[in-house]
Design an enzyme around this catalytic site. Sequence first.
Site, PDB file in Angstrom:
ATOM      1  N   PRO A  91       7.695   4.413   8.325  1.00 36.62           N
ATOM      2  CG  PRO A  91       7.353   6.696   8.500  1.00 36.62           C
ATOM      3  CD  PRO A  91       7.130   5.577   9.019  1.00 36.62           C
ATOM      4  CE  LYS A  92      11.307   1.312  11.924  1.00 37.21           C
ATOM      5  NZ  LYS A  92      12.210   0.840  12.840  1.00 37.21           N
ATOM      6  CE  LYS A  93      13.751   7.728   1.840  1.00 36.77           C
ATOM      7  NZ  LYS A  93      13.750   8.958   0.952  1.00 36.77           N
TER       8      LYS A  93
ATOM      9  NE  ARG B 279       9.970   0.218   3.400  1.00 36.05           N
ATOM     10  CZ  ARG B 279      10.277   1.525   2.793  1.00 36.05           C
ATOM     11  NH1 ARG B 279      10.781   2.578   3.120  1.00 36.05           N
ATOM     12  NH2 ARG B 279       9.667   1.381   1.550  1.00 36.05           N
TER      13      ARG B 279
END
Length: 247
Positions: free
Chosen positions: A115-117, A109
Amino acid sequence: MKIADVKANAFAMPLTSPAFPRGPYRFVNREFLVITYRTDLDALRAVVPEPLEITEPLVKYEFIRMPDSTGFGDYTESGQVIPVSFRGVHGGYVHSMYLNDHPPIAGGRELWGFPKKLASPVLETEIDTLVGTLDYGKVRVAKATMGFKHAEADRAAVLASLAAPNFLLKIIPHVDGSPRICELVRYFTTDVTLKGAWTGPAALELHSHALAPVAELPVLKIESAMHFITDLTLGLGEVVYDYLAEA
């Protein structure tokens, strides 16, 4: 700590114990399961930011197993990449990524704008089937299956896909919550060694979830499936469009 020391060491947070080291970032035995599927064109138009252009109503759903990565350790991720073009050059827009390891979430990020979760993806072989699953908390949101190494894949096509540019929307807010950075970033993978590539029959299920909305790009038809293993270096990015400068 002197101001000069802060400036010299401020490449990541926290200042005195960064969540990830400086690059370059090399990945060994990086294993991919990529299922390309046809989806709804209007759904794609709703999520792909200009000035990127949609080339076809396709999505690549990916599971990536990374057992050996510089500074990031051993982890797995899963998500969606959308084929796009930018100023006439074809590449992929990284729309969503879910993974199970903090350093690559923070690094991805902060450096690139991935767009990492946080979630729980798994890629493993069950008897004669390569299986990828993605759970968000206790809820299953994706499951992919592919016949294990049914046929050799086109190695040139795999290498070409890995050489293509990738695009990210990097957003970093100001302290008041307004956007301070809002940029389209382009990056490449380099120093690629392809160790094997296969294809076979495949299936993909996506399930609705409020906070992991992979199913908002619905699976209409499976177009192809690829399983391959590589060594590669993840290159740092470059800004190709500044949304705030254009405002």
